[in-house]
Design a protein around this motif. Structure first.
Motif, PDB file in Angstrom:
ATOM      1  N   GLY A   1      68.594  38.121  37.628  1.00 41.93           N
ATOM      2  CA  GLY A   1      68.351  36.869  36.919  1.00 41.93           C
ATOM      3  C   GLY A   1      66.861  36.622  36.744  1.00 41.93           C
ATOM      4  O   GLY A   1      66.040  37.528  36.906  1.00 41.93           O
ATOM      5  N   ALA A   2      66.525  35.396  36.422  1.00 49.07           N
ATOM      6  CA  ALA A   2      65.129  35.022  36.237  1.00 49.07           C
ATOM      7  C   ALA A   2      64.383  35.173  37.562  1.00 49.07           C
ATOM      8  O   ALA A   2      64.987  35.042  38.630  1.00 49.07           O
ATOM      9  CB  ALA A   2      65.051  33.579  35.758  1.00 49.07           C
ATOM     10  N   PRO A   3      63.076  35.462  37.510  1.00 48.24           N
ATOM     11  CA  PRO A   3      62.302  35.625  38.749  1.00 48.24           C
ATOM     12  C   PRO A   3      62.467  34.431  39.695  1.00 48.24           C
ATOM     13  O   PRO A   3      62.588  34.620  40.912  1.00 48.24           O
ATOM     14  CB  PRO A   3      60.857  35.722  38.247  1.00 48.24           C
ATOM     15  CG  PRO A   3      60.967  36.209  36.854  1.00 48.24           C
ATOM     16  CD  PRO A   3      62.263  35.690  36.305  1.00 48.24           C
ATOM     17  N   GLU A   4      62.534  33.238  39.146  1.00 50.62           N
ATOM     18  CA  GLU A   4      62.670  32.031  39.978  1.00 50.62           C
ATOM     19  C   GLU A   4      64.002  32.031  40.722  1.00 50.62           C
ATOM     20  O   GLU A   4      64.103  31.485  41.822  1.00 50.62           O
ATOM     21  CB  GLU A   4      62.567  30.769  39.122  1.00 50.62           C
ATOM     22  CG  GLU A   4      61.178  30.511  38.544  1.00 50.62           C
ATOM     23  CD  GLU A   4      60.828  31.403  37.354  1.00 50.62           C
ATOM     24  OE1 GLU A   4      61.723  32.117  36.829  1.00 50.62           O
ATOM     25  OE2 GLU A   4      59.645  31.413  36.952  1.00 50.62           O
ATOM     26  N   ALA A   5      65.024  32.625  40.107  1.00 47.95           N
ATOM     27  CA  ALA A   5      66.345  32.627  40.736  1.00 47.95           C
ATOM     28  C   ALA A   5      66.450  33.714  41.810  1.00 47.95           C
ATOM     29  O   ALA A   5      67.123  33.541  42.822  1.00 47.95           O
ATOM     30  CB  ALA A   5      67.419  32.838  39.673  1.00 47.95           C
ATOM     31  N   VAL A   6      65.765  34.836  41.578  1.00 48.39           N
ATOM     32  CA  VAL A   6      65.887  35.976  42.498  1.00 48.39           C
ATOM     33  C   VAL A   6      64.843  35.895  43.619  1.00 48.39           C
ATOM     34  O   VAL A   6      65.090  36.364  44.728  1.00 48.39           O
ATOM     35  CB  VAL A   6      65.764  37.304  41.698  1.00 48.39           C
ATOM     36  CG1 VAL A   6      65.822  38.505  42.621  1.00 48.39           C
ATOM     37  CG2 VAL A   6      66.880  37.387  40.649  1.00 48.39           C
ATOM     38  N   GLY A   7      63.703  35.279  43.333  1.00 49.35           N
ATOM     39  CA  GLY A   7      62.612  35.235  44.319  1.00 49.35           C
ATOM     40  C   GLY A   7      62.778  34.138  45.346  1.00 49.35           C
ATOM     41  O   GLY A   7      62.000  33.188  45.381  1.00 49.35           O
ATOM     42  N   THR A   8      63.800  34.285  46.199  1.00 50.62           N
ATOM     43  CA  THR A   8      64.011  33.293  47.251  1.00 50.62           C
ATOM     44  C   THR A   8      63.940  33.984  48.613  1.00 50.62           C
ATOM     45  O   THR A   8      64.203  35.192  48.718  1.00 50.62           O
ATOM     46  CB  THR A   8      65.395  32.622  47.126  1.00 50.62           C
ATOM     47  OG1 THR A   8      66.401  33.626  47.356  1.00 50.62           O
ATOM     48  CG2 THR A   8      65.600  32.003  45.751  1.00 50.62           C
ATOM     49  N   ALA A   9      63.631  33.219  49.652  1.00 51.53           N
ATOM     50  CA  ALA A   9      63.543  33.781  51.003  1.00 51.53           C
ATOM     51  C   ALA A   9      64.888  34.366  51.431  1.00 51.53           C
ATOM     52  O   ALA A   9      64.947  35.416  52.079  1.00 51.53           O
ATOM     53  CB  ALA A   9      63.086  32.712  51.988  1.00 51.53           C
ATOM     54  N   GLU A  10      65.997  33.728  51.033  1.00 50.24           N
ATOM     55  CA  GLU A  10      67.332  34.223  51.389  1.00 50.24           C
ATOM     56  C   GLU A  10      67.542  35.624  50.811  1.00 50.24           C
ATOM     57  O   GLU A  10      68.033  36.532  51.476  1.00 50.24           O
ATOM     58  CB  GLU A  10      68.433  33.303  50.828  1.00 50.24           C
ATOM     59  CG  GLU A  10      68.512  31.912  51.452  1.00 50.24           C
ATOM     60  CD  GLU A  10      67.351  30.993  51.038  1.00 50.24           C
ATOM     61  OE1 GLU A  10      66.759  31.208  49.959  1.00 50.24           O
ATOM     62  OE2 GLU A  10      67.034  30.072  51.814  1.00 50.24           O
ATOM     63  N   LEU A  11      67.155  35.781  49.550  1.00 44.26           N
ATOM     64  CA  LEU A  11      67.363  37.076  48.918  1.00 44.26           C
ATOM     65  C   LEU A  11      66.462  38.163  49.485  1.00 44.26           C
ATOM     66  O   LEU A  11      66.875  39.309  49.642  1.00 44.26           O
ATOM     67  CB  LEU A  11      67.170  36.953  47.409  1.00 44.26           C
ATOM     68  CG  LEU A  11      68.439  37.481  46.768  1.00 44.26           C
ATOM     69  CD1 LEU A  11      69.192  36.395  46.087  1.00 44.26           C
ATOM     70  CD2 LEU A  11      68.157  38.653  45.911  1.00 44.26           C
ATOM     71  N   VAL A  12      65.233  37.792  49.812  1.00 50.74           N
ATOM     72  CA  VAL A  12      64.309  38.770  50.402  1.00 50.74           C
ATOM     73  C   VAL A  12      64.866  39.239  51.752  1.00 50.74           C
ATOM     74  O   VAL A  12      64.832  40.422  52.091  1.00 50.74           O
ATOM     75  CB  VAL A  12      62.895  38.169  50.562  1.00 50.74           C
ATOM     76  CG1 VAL A  12      61.973  39.123  51.305  1.00 50.74           C
ATOM     77  CG2 VAL A  12      62.308  37.838  49.189  1.00 50.74           C
ATOM     78  N   GLU A  13      65.461  38.303  52.483  1.00 51.52           N
ATOM     79  CA  GLU A  13      66.099  38.641  53.761  1.00 51.52           C
ATOM     80  C   GLU A  13      67.301  39.571  53.520  1.00 51.52           C
ATOM     81  O   GLU A  13      67.461  40.595  54.185  1.00 51.52           O
ATOM     82  CB  GLU A  13      66.557  37.335  54.440  1.00 51.52           C
ATOM     83  CG  GLU A  13      67.337  37.512  55.733  1.00 51.52           C
ATOM     84  CD  GLU A  13      66.455  37.934  56.907  1.00 51.52           C
ATOM     85  OE1 GLU A  13      65.454  37.236  57.157  1.00 51.52           O
ATOM     86  OE2 GLU A  13      66.775  38.952  57.559  1.00 51.52           O
ATOM     87  N   GLU A  14      68.104  39.225  52.532  1.00 52.54           N
ATOM     88  CA  GLU A  14      69.312  40.008  52.266  1.00 52.54           C
ATOM     89  C   GLU A  14      68.993  41.407  51.745  1.00 52.54           C
ATOM     90  O   GLU A  14      69.631  42.384  52.127  1.00 52.54           O
ATOM     91  CB  GLU A  14      70.182  39.250  51.241  1.00 52.54           C
ATOM     92  CG  GLU A  14      71.541  39.890  51.046  1.00 52.54           C
ATOM     93  CD  GLU A  14      72.386  39.162  49.990  1.00 52.54           C
ATOM     94  OE1 GLU A  14      72.021  38.031  49.592  1.00 52.54           O
ATOM     95  OE2 GLU A  14      73.401  39.748  49.580  1.00 52.54           O
ATOM     96  N   VAL A  15      67.983  41.500  50.887  1.00 52.03           N
ATOM     97  CA  VAL A  15      67.702  42.786  50.238  1.00 52.03           C
ATOM     98  C   VAL A  15      66.824  43.676  51.105  1.00 52.03           C
ATOM     99  O   VAL A  15      67.081  44.870  51.254  1.00 52.03           O
ATOM    100  CB  VAL A  15      67.034  42.555  48.861  1.00 52.03           C
ATOM    101  CG1 VAL A  15      66.564  43.865  48.256  1.00 52.03           C
ATOM    102  CG2 VAL A  15      68.015  41.863  47.921  1.00 52.03           C
ATOM    103  N   PHE A  16      65.774  43.093  51.683  1.00 54.04           N
ATOM    104  CA  PHE A  16      64.814  43.908  52.435  1.00 54.04           C
ATOM    105  C   PHE A  16      64.911  43.696  53.954  1.00 54.04           C
ATOM    106  O   PHE A  16      64.214  44.370  54.713  1.00 54.04           O
ATOM    107  CB  PHE A  16      63.378  43.590  51.986  1.00 54.04           C
ATOM    108  CG  PHE A  16      63.083  44.018  50.577  1.00 54.04           C
ATOM    109  CD1 PHE A  16      62.751  45.335  50.282  1.00 54.04           C
ATOM    110  CD2 PHE A  16      63.139  43.108  49.529  1.00 54.04           C
ATOM    111  CE1 PHE A  16      62.484  45.736  48.986  1.00 54.04           C
ATOM    112  CE2 PHE A  16      62.869  43.494  48.219  1.00 54.04           C
ATOM    113  CZ  PHE A  16      62.540  44.815  47.945  1.00 54.04           C
ATOM    114  N   GLY A  17      65.713  42.723  54.393  1.00 51.28           N
ATOM    115  CA  GLY A  17      65.779  42.422  55.821  1.00 51.28           C
ATOM    116  C   GLY A  17      64.455  41.897  56.342  1.00 51.28           C
ATOM    117  O   GLY A  17      64.072  42.157  57.492  1.00 51.28           O
ATOM    118  N   LEU A  18      63.748  41.168  55.493  1.00 52.85           N
ATOM    119  CA  LEU A  18      62.417  40.677  55.857  1.00 52.85           C
ATOM    120  C   LEU A  18      62.403  39.150  55.864  1.00 52.85           C
ATOM    121  O   LEU A  18      62.847  38.519  54.896  1.00 52.85           O
ATOM    122  CB  LEU A  18      61.393  41.185  54.829  1.00 52.85           C
ATOM    123  CG  LEU A  18      59.963  40.699  55.009  1.00 52.85           C
ATOM    124  CD1 LEU A  18      59.272  41.455  56.149  1.00 52.85           C
ATOM    125  CD2 LEU A  18      59.161  40.863  53.717  1.00 52.85           C
TER     126      LEU A  18
END
Ligand code: ADP
Ligand code: MG
Length: 281
Positions: free
Chosen positions: A244-261
């Motif tokens: 989706g749009a950068p604003e929709a994908v660039g969330t702390a939850e997603l960074v945790e889910e994708v990179f475990g960070l």
């Protein structure tokens, strides 16, 4: 990017901006599973590349980003599912027509021994030549424009294998640009480049996108992806976790889910886009 480079980028290719009424997805992966011998990498993956977008794929090492890009360019045959180009299966597109439509910069391209930059970039014109049509003025202009857009004019006569990593990377980008395809797939185009050249390549991509081309790039740098993309695709273990749009994908939850960070996300003071700051231990 200098004004001259922007001008060249914006003058590249004769790809008219699509009418608003056009349907929005040029390149689609539908239920795509692909891999190598016994190893399945992509698992029933669904991806839509919006027409006219600068789509950036992010995800951890070995999650299947290059495998996806190679499948989209038909370098890898799906085990099941398919890739659709303008609504038809890519498997049925004639090779030359495909090469005039989709350009791919692979992650680790290898140049023939001793080839010069100009000759390498000229190879990008092969899909445009036929039995009857030899090297033309349009070919010459496309090569020069690509060399100028990538700042490679001065190095045109140098052998590719004598260039620095960053110069070599730019020579390959020039080759992909000379192909003048409406769709351009770039696998980590900023690897080996210093920060200024990274930005220059990303600005060049953005200029090509504004001019009407559709770009799909794999980028390592999450913040560069969020800053420059119009559409972000996050992958993990052969699947798409979010797009989706950068604003929709660039969330702390997603960074945790994708990179475990663990991170927090602030607003980039320059662009207003999400900026991911890793948490201090
Ligand atoms: N040519 C190949 N033969 C066998 N396995 C491969 C090949 N290329 C990649 N792989 C494997 O497929 C998985 C995904 O690789 P790749 O798509 O290159 O990941 P990414 O680009 O996200 O780092 C990795 O486990 C990698 O080792
Ligand atoms: Mg890769």
């Amino acid at each position: 990017m200098t004004d001259r480079q922007t001008e060249i980028a914006e003058g590249q290719g004769a790809v008219p901006p699509q009418a608003a009424a056009d349907v929005d997805h040029r390149l689609v992966a539908a239920g795509l599973s692909a891999g190598y011998d016994e190893r399945r990498v992509l698992e029933e993956l669904d991806l839509q590349v919006p027409e006219g977008s600068f789509t950036v794929i992010i995800g951890p090492n070995a999650c299947g980003k290059s495998t996806l890009l190679r499948s989209l360019a038909r370098l890898l045959r799906p085990e099941s599912g398919e890739v659709l180009l303008d609504g038809s299966s890519i498997a049925s597109v004639p090779a030359k027509a495909l090469a005039r439509t989709i350009g791919l910069l692979p992650q680790s391209p290898t140049a023939p021994d001793g080839i010069s930059v100009a000759d390498l970039v000229s190879r990008g014109r092969h899909p445009h030549q036929g039995l009857m049509r030899r090297w033309s003025r349009a070919d010459e202009e496309a090569v020069l424009a690509a060399l100028e857009a990538t700042g490679m004019v001065e190095l045109a006569d140098r052998p590719v294998d004598e260039l620095s990593g960053g110069q070599r990377q730019r020579a390959w980008i020039a080759m992909a640009l000379a192909q003048q395809t409406p769709l351009l797939l770039l696998d980590e185009p900023t690897t080996y480049l210093d920060i200024a050249h990274q930005i220059e390549v990303l600005e060049l991509c953005a200029a090509l996108q504004r001019q009407g081309r559709t770009l799909v790039a794999v980028l390592h740098d999450l913040n560069q992806a969020l800053r420059h993309a119009t559409h972000v695709v996050a992958m993990r273990e052969g699947r798409i976790v979010a797009q989706g749009a950068p604003e929709a994908v660039g969330t702390a939850e997603l960074v945790e889910e994708v990179f475990g960070l663990a991170s927090r996300v602030i607003e980039d003071p320059e662009t207003g886009r999400p900026l991911v700051i890793p948490r201090a231990p």
